[in-house]
Each structure stands twice: as structure tokens, then as C-alpha cells.
Write an enzyme that holds these catalytic residues in place. Structure first.
Site, PDB file in Angstrom:
ATOM      1  CE1 TYR A 113     -10.162   3.312   7.250  1.00  0.00           C
ATOM      2  CE2 TYR A 113      -9.935   5.655   7.659  1.00  0.00           C
ATOM      3  CZ  TYR A 113      -9.378   4.442   7.311  1.00  0.00           C
ATOM      4  OH  TYR A 113      -8.036   4.368   7.026  1.00  0.00           O
ATOM      5  N   GLY A 166       0.814  -1.220   0.000  1.00  0.00           N
ATOM      6  CA  GLY A 166       0.000   0.000   0.000  1.00  0.00           C
ATOM      7  C   GLY A 166       0.845   1.265   0.000  1.00  0.00           C
TER       8      GLY A 166
HETATM    9  N1  LIG Z   1      -3.570   7.185   2.517  1.00  0.00           N
HETATM   10  C1  LIG Z   1      -3.713   8.146   3.436  1.00  0.00           C
HETATM   11  O1  LIG Z   1      -3.838   9.356   3.117  1.00  0.00           O
HETATM   12  C2  LIG Z   1      -3.723   7.795   4.898  1.00  0.00           C
HETATM   13  C3  LIG Z   1      -3.819   8.849   5.806  1.00  0.00           C
HETATM   14  C4  LIG Z   1      -3.839   8.555   7.151  1.00  0.00           C
HETATM   15  C5  LIG Z   1      -3.759   7.241   7.585  1.00  0.00           C
HETATM   16  N2  LIG Z   1      -3.661   6.232   6.689  1.00  0.00           N
HETATM   17  C6  LIG Z   1      -3.638   4.854   7.240  1.00  0.00           C
HETATM   18  O2  LIG Z   1      -2.540   4.104   6.752  1.00  0.00           O
HETATM   19  C7  LIG Z   1      -2.924   2.736   6.629  1.00  0.00           C
HETATM   20  C8  LIG Z   1      -2.578   2.249   5.235  1.00  0.00           C
HETATM   21  O3  LIG Z   1      -3.243   3.076   4.280  1.00  0.00           O
HETATM   22  P1  LIG Z   1      -2.799   3.098   2.740  1.00  0.00           P
HETATM   23  O4  LIG Z   1      -3.219   4.421   2.212  1.00  0.00           O
HETATM   24  O5  LIG Z   1      -1.408   2.637   2.611  1.00  0.00           O
HETATM   25  O6  LIG Z   1      -3.800   2.001   2.144  1.00  0.00           O
HETATM   26  P2  LIG Z   1      -3.652   1.180   0.783  1.00  0.00           P
HETATM   27  O7  LIG Z   1      -2.694   1.853  -0.130  1.00  0.00           O
HETATM   28  O8  LIG Z   1      -5.036   0.907   0.306  1.00  0.00           O
HETATM   29  O9  LIG Z   1      -2.995  -0.199   1.253  1.00  0.00           O
HETATM   30  C9  LIG Z   1      -3.678  -1.060   2.107  1.00  0.00           C
HETATM   31  C10 LIG Z   1      -2.937  -2.352   2.224  1.00  0.00           C
HETATM   32  O10 LIG Z   1      -3.713  -3.225   3.072  1.00  0.00           O
HETATM   33  C11 LIG Z   1      -3.717  -4.517   2.503  1.00  0.00           C
HETATM   34  N3  LIG Z   1      -4.937  -5.207   2.902  1.00  0.00           N
HETATM   35  C12 LIG Z   1      -6.212  -4.744   2.870  1.00  0.00           C
HETATM   36  N4  LIG Z   1      -7.051  -5.697   3.322  1.00  0.00           N
HETATM   37  C13 LIG Z   1      -6.295  -6.771   3.650  1.00  0.00           C
HETATM   38  C14 LIG Z   1      -6.595  -8.073   4.170  1.00  0.00           C
HETATM   39  N5  LIG Z   1      -7.853  -8.451   4.448  1.00  0.00           N
HETATM   40  N6  LIG Z   1      -5.574  -8.928   4.374  1.00  0.00           N
HETATM   41  C15 LIG Z   1      -4.300  -8.570   4.087  1.00  0.00           C
HETATM   42  N7  LIG Z   1      -3.957  -7.358   3.606  1.00  0.00           N
HETATM   43  C16 LIG Z   1      -4.952  -6.487   3.394  1.00  0.00           C
HETATM   44  C17 LIG Z   1      -3.652  -4.293   1.008  1.00  0.00           C
HETATM   45  O11 LIG Z   1      -3.128  -5.436   0.411  1.00  0.00           O
HETATM   46  P3  LIG Z   1      -3.340  -5.760  -1.148  1.00  0.00           P
HETATM   47  O12 LIG Z   1      -2.728  -4.634  -1.912  1.00  0.00           O
HETATM   48  O13 LIG Z   1      -2.619  -7.068  -1.320  1.00  0.00           O
HETATM   49  O14 LIG Z   1      -4.829  -5.823  -1.326  1.00  0.00           O
HETATM   50  C18 LIG Z   1      -2.722  -3.088   0.918  1.00  0.00           C
HETATM   51  O15 LIG Z   1      -1.383  -3.510   0.869  1.00  0.00           O
HETATM   52  C19 LIG Z   1      -4.415   2.655   6.948  1.00  0.00           C
HETATM   53  O16 LIG Z   1      -4.589   2.215   8.257  1.00  0.00           O
HETATM   54  C20 LIG Z   1      -4.872   4.094   6.826  1.00  0.00           C
HETATM   55  O17 LIG Z   1      -5.931   4.408   7.698  1.00  0.00           O
HETATM   56  C21 LIG Z   1      -3.628   6.464   5.345  1.00  0.00           C
END
Ligand SMILES: NC(=O)c1ccc[n+]([C@@H]2O[C@H](COP(=O)([O-])OP(=O)(O)OC[C@H]3O[C@@H](n4cnc5c(N)ncnc54)[C@H](OP(=O)(O)O)[C@@H]3O)[C@@H](O)[C@H]2O)c1
Length: 330
Positions: A137, A14
Site C-alpha cells: 500500500y 468514503g
Molecule cells: N481512513 C483513514 O484513516 C485514512 C488515513 C490516512 C489516509 N487515508 C487516505 O484517504 C483516502 C480515502 O480513504 P477512505 O478511508 O476515505 O477510504 P474509503 O472509506 O474506503 O473510501 C474509498 C472510496 O474509494 C472509492 N473507490 C475505490 N476503488 C475505486 C475504483 N476502482 N473506482 C472508483 N472509486 C473507487 C470507493 O467507492 P465505492 O464506495 O463506490 O466503492 C470509496 O468511495 C485514501 O487514499 C487513504 O489512503 C485514509
């Protein structure tokens, strides 16, 4: 953490997880375990338990989650609440059972009340109503943060949670249906440029104030905290968690102008035309602005010795280079 410490990074493909992986590798960590979603479904409690029992990682970064923009959050509240609660509870509980030394849980600033005083301090958690479009969420995230704090309190574990502000960077989501504002702007300006339309329409009136952090800065902060700090160092009355942001805010209009200056850098470098003639921005005021201001209070993080390094223009340039290299519009 020693360089050969066994580290499990959940969600390594991610936006956040891939940045944490880069940061760990740059710092010389050699024993990082990863599993794709297909290899280990974190919703499956038995599989998660068996993975932890077999692998026995010493350290865990939990960056796996079901993530989406405002549209996806309000359309699929069941998935955002159910999946994120299950993933978090399965991983944190299995980590405890397997005797993990230290765990880093990724939260989000959407946990804070809609009308929280700005800049938002960690202590404002649960002092008011949540933003209704992402309350499912937020509730899942709050539950996992509280579970980490509860384990620390009841069993003396060392589980930290971080609340990052809006992130962007390498490997971002550029799908216009469910992307966040900054990557959506990169894609819109890029498409306007390649199609020769040289006009973009953006939601709202451009007045809301927002904060952004480059994903590699977030990752460096998270690894720094994991290396240098314990749950007790970030503990406060609302729990064992800490904001991570740039502490800098700008209007959405200023953000749009910055993205335009990066995407049209060559055209603007010729110097014989104004940015608005290169690409005109139209604001669609019939669409919602969202909350007028959202800024984290990052004084606790600064006191602990971490300051982000990558400025907005530099970060957007890096993200746009990655966007061009990877061809996310395919
Ligand atoms: N993006 C932002 O702006 C932001 C801001 C604040 C906080 N965050 C936090 O950071 C964290 C990661 O966010 P992100 O933006 O990196 O999300 P992302 O790009 O959508 O990545 C999410 C990851 O979780 C994995 N995943 C989802 N469901 C799964 C499951 N059931 N089993 C195993 N793996 C699973 C996905 O794997 P696959 O790719 O293999 O499906 C992917 O690698 C989250 O907790 C989010 O709340 C993000």
C-alpha cells in the site's frame, strides 16, 4: 477556487471523500462532480480519460482508493499495490491531459519508514525500510506522490499531496474484520453495552502511542490548502506533500478509556460507579502492539495557518452518534 469552479471529487462516498464533500458544500461550492465506483471505475484508463475529456474539471480531489486495516493489507498486497497505483496513475495522468488547474492527492502516513524518527517529518520519506505489513500500500501511495511531484517538476502543474494521520468520523468502517482501531473500539464497547456483557477484550497491552484526527478537520485542512496554497508552498526536499494531523498523541489505553466514557456516558453520569465497573477492559498481550509510537510532525501545516478544531472526545461523540443513527452493525 471560485464558488462555481468545476470540482471533481473522486471517492465521495468514503470516509475522507464524504467529509471533503461536506466541507466543500458548507463553503458554498456548487459545481461538484461525483461518480460512484459503479458509474466510473477508476481502474479503467480509457473510461477515466474519456470522463476527464468530457467533463474538464478545473480542480480534482483524489480520495478514491483501496483501503483497509493491517489484516487486509498483509493478506492482499497485490490488490493494495496494483489497484492503488492504477487509480492514482490513471487520475493524475488524465488530470494532466485535461488541463486540470490544481489536484489534491490523498496519501497516508504509512508511506514513512517503520523506524522513522518521531514526530515524523515529511523529509523522512524513503530514508529507511517500510513497515512490512503495509509496504505494498505504501509503495503505491509513494508512487502517486512522486508522480504528482514529477508532473509539477516537468510540466509546471500544481498537484499537492497530503499525508493524513489516523482518521475517524462520520461514515467510518465498523467491520471488525478490516476496520481501524478507533471505530473497532466504538463497535466493541457498544456491543458490550447492548449485550450487557460490560467487558471488552482489546489487542496488545495498551501502551502504544497514536494520533487521531476527525475526518471533518482533515477535510477542512485539505480544502484550505486547495484554496490558499500551491505546490510550491509545501515543497521540500522529499517532494510536494505535507502531513496533516492533530499533533496530539495518547496511548491506546487512554483512547480505550475515552471511547468507553463516550459509549457509557449515561451510566457514568449517574456517578455512583467507576468506569471499570461499568465496563472492564481486558488487554490481550498475546496479540501484537504494533509500532510503539506514531506521531506526525505537523509544524509545516501549522506554519501554513491551519489548526484542527475538533477534540478527541467531541469527535468520538460525533462518530458514536453517527454509528447509532446509521446502525452499522446490521
Ligand atoms: N481512513 C483513514 O484513516 C485514512 C488515513 C490516512 C489516509 N487515508 C487516505 O484517504 C483516502 C480515502 O480513504 P477512505 O478511508 O476515505 O477510504 P474509503 O472509506 O474506503 O473510501 C474509498 C472510496 O474509494 C472509492 N473507490 C475505490 N476503488 C475505486 C475504483 N476502482 N473506482 C472508483 N472509486 C473507487 C470507493 O467507492 P465505492 O464506495 O463506490 O466503492 C470509496 O468511495 C485514501 O487514499 C487513504 O489512503 C485514509
Amino acid at each position: 477556487m471560485n464558488e462555481d469552479a468545476k470540482i471533481y471529487l473522486a471517492g465521495h462516498r468514503g470516509l475522507v471523500g464524504s467529509a471533503i464533500l461536506r466541507s466543500l458544500q458548507i463553503k458554498g461550492y456548487t459545481n461538484i462532480i461525483t461518480r460512484t465506483h459503479a458509474e466510473l471505475d477508476l481502474l479503467n484508463q480509457d473510461a477515466v480519460h474519456s470522463f476527464f475529456t468530457t467533463e474538464k474539471p478545473g480542480y480534482v480531489f483524489l480520495a478514491a482508493a483501496k483501503v483497509g486495516g493491517i489484516g487486509a493489507n498483509s493478506t492482499y498486497p497485490v490488490e493494495f499495490l496494483y489497484l492503488n497505483t492504477l487509480i492514482g496513475f490513471n487520475v493524475v495522468h488524465a488530470a494532466y491531459t485535461a488541463g486540470v488547474k490544481k489536484l489534491m492527492n490523498l496519501g497516508s502516513t504509512c508511506i514513512y519508514p517503520k523506524m522513522a524518527e518521531q514526530p515524523i517529518k515529511e523529509e523522512s520519506l524513503l530514508t529507511g525500510l517500510l513497515e512490512p505489513t503495509n509496504d505494498a500500500y505504501a509503495l503505491a501511495k509513494i508512487s502517486v506522490i512522486k508522480l504528482c511531484t514529477a508532473y509539477n517538476k516537468q510540466y509546471g502543474t500544481n498537484y499537492l499531496s497530503v499525508m493524513p494521520t489516523n482518521l475517524y468520523g462520520i461514515g467510518d468502517n465498523y467491520d471488525l474484520e478490516n476496520s481501524h482501531v478507533l471505530p473497532a473500539m466504538i463497535r466493541k464497547f457498544h456491543e458490550a453495552k447492548v449485550s450487557g456483557v460490560n467487558q471488552v477484550v482489546l489487542w496488545g497491552d495498551g501502551s502504544p502511542l497514536r494520533e487521531f484526527l476527525y475526518s471533518d478537520d482533515l477535510a477542512d485542512a485539505v480544502v484550505y490548502l486547495m484554496e490558499q496554497k500551491n505546490a510550491g508552498d509545501i515543497h521540500h526536499s522529499a517532494g510536494d506533500f505535507i502531513n496533516i494531523g492533530s499533533g496530539q498523541e495518547l496511548t491506546i489505553k487512554e483512547l480505550a478509556e475515552t471511547v468507553r466514557s463516550v459509549v457509557y456516558a449515561q451510566e457514568l453520569a449517574m456517578g455512583n460507579t467507576s468506569p471499570d465497573r461499568v465496563c472492564h477492559i481486558t488487554w490481550d498481550s498475546s496479540k501484537p502492539n504494533g509500532t510503539p509510537r506514531k506521531l506526525c510532525d505537523v509544524s509545516r501545516l501549522s506554519t501554513l495557518g491551519f489548526t484542527p478544531k475538533i477534540g478527541l472526545c467531541e469527535g468520538i461523540t460525533k462518530a458514536y452518534t453517527d454509528f447509532l443513527n446509521e446502525d452499522y452493525c446490521k
